[in-house]
Scaffold this motif. Structure first.
Motif: not given
Lengths: 277, 277
Positions: A34-35, A49-62, A2-7
């Protein structure tokens, strides 16, 4: 395996982890790490820089909430500037507004735009619109050179560390003020009120020194620390809380609506306390 | 050595981790795994079955918002029932209301109450108040045996797994309806709208079959998945959105205020869509 990313480290003692299907892209740009990763829960995600910027599921809110509150407070937001926001999400929202004639995106890191176009087309889809101009330069330099030009300025920055530090400083706020027309509106993402008890009042103070109307509003963003995110507005003339929204053009949104526009300014007591004069 | 606790599995593919100073208490009760840990970011925290229940830093949000919205919608909330809520936070809030004469807490797990009194006195401090009766029994059985008795019923449950499953079922909702007086109000914590697209509409449907007025409202809770938490209300007579709050008694709160009471019912489009009839 299992691969996990942790902020980690954005809030000391707190970490958010996301299960990862696959790392799609990773590079060191001239400005940051950048990833792009694909995840089961949020779909594709952009990290800087290993911080979540945006994503497909909740980007609409921001992206809706950083754009439409200011756009619908201004009676005629013809010319809009975005500083940062290289993923294109704010631009996609801005060009939904029927009165917008031109949107300028000033992103310091060309690779954020290029990578978003390649891997996050749902977010970046507005960047090639004929109303949109994309410039790769320092936003601070840009506003210094463009006076009395914009109806709305949106600061869609990363956290106040690394390349974005200057975007939280009072010199920059003064330059944005001067870059706005005489009835212009400034809005910036200003972190979580649960974890930034010093930063948020400081931003309020800096903006109050410039604008007759300065307000903070909130939105629910699950992938940012605490899930509670603040935006700070400075308005030369129009008040976002009392503006008449009965003629809202009503373009498609998934979070924003005229009632949310008003309710977002209603603050819990502890947030009122944080920004009181 | 750094010690971290990680909450996994409440939302598949997502995990929240908190740095731990010290594990203060851990036991297997008759019902669940119970732990109290001290953390740098949230202070002391209560875990049940490895899921974050409450903590010193942000507990005020959940406990104020599960209590005061219903209490201030009802014109005379003399008798209040809490199902679950063994940490005592809801009780502490309820007895702030000047019209409350009696608050009954029905908690299935005596050890949650005892441990909260020992380790979380800031939260449990109302449990010894003379207005409060604490009973250690099954909430489902209790409401079945108490008809037409309460002005407000608050279901302060864990997630719909383990001991709380029955508290999300329609038989239980019907028993609560019967346990309320003819103008009573029911409210329950109903998880996050970002991650419970099936549960939330189902609860709405079940409550709509009973109550003429059924509404959902939201609050910012950093330690629950997504940070966006929902509460569902069923009202026999009074509408929480149109109630006149100008005479709110104004006891001390850190999140709740009359404006937040109303604004909490203003929903983003995707949540409106989730619960539309």
């Amino acid at each position: 395996m299992e691969l996990w990313f942790t902020e980690k480290d954005t809030v000391p003692g707190l970490a958010l982890s996301v299960k990862v299907n696959k790392v799609l892209h990773r590079e060191k740009t001239d400005f940051q790490d950048l990833a792009i990763v694909d995840t089961p829960i949020f779909g594709r995600m952009l990290f800087l820089d290993n911080i979540i910027m945006t994503n497909i599921k909740d980007e609409f809110v921001y992206h809706e909430m950083i754009s439409h509150v200011a756009l619908n407070t201004h009676p005629n937001p013809q010319k809009v500037l975005v500083i940062g926001g290289g993923d294109g999400g704010a631009i996609r929202e801005i060009i939904k507004h029927p009165k917008v004639e031109k949107a300028v995106l000033v992103e310091i890191d060309r690779r954020v735009v290029e990578t978003s176009k390649e891997y996050l087309p749902e977010i970046a889809c507005g960047l090639d619109d004929p109303k949109v101009e994309v410039l790769y330069e320092d936003g601070i330099k840009y506003v210094n050179e463009h006076k009395n030009e914009f109806d709305v300025i949106i600061v869609d920055s990363t956290d106040p560390i690394g390349p974005a530090v200057g975007l939280f400083e009072s010199n920059f706020y003064k330059s944005c003020y001067d870059s706005l027309k005489e009835d212009g509106i400034f809005v910036a993402q200003t972190e979580s009120p649960y974890y930034n008890e010093e930063l948020i009042p400081q931003i309020q103070k800096n903006l109050r020194a410039l604008y007759p109307i300065t307000k903070l509003y909130l939105a629910f963003i699950p992938t940012y620390p605490g899930g509670c995110w603040s935006f700070t507005m400075g308005c030369k003339k129009y008040d976002p809380e009392t503006v008449d929204l009965s003629n809202w053009p009503g373009y498609p949104t998934r979070y924003y609506n005229p009632e949310i526009h008003k309710a977002a300014f209603v603050l819990p007591n502890f947030v009122r306390e944080l920004i009181k004069e």
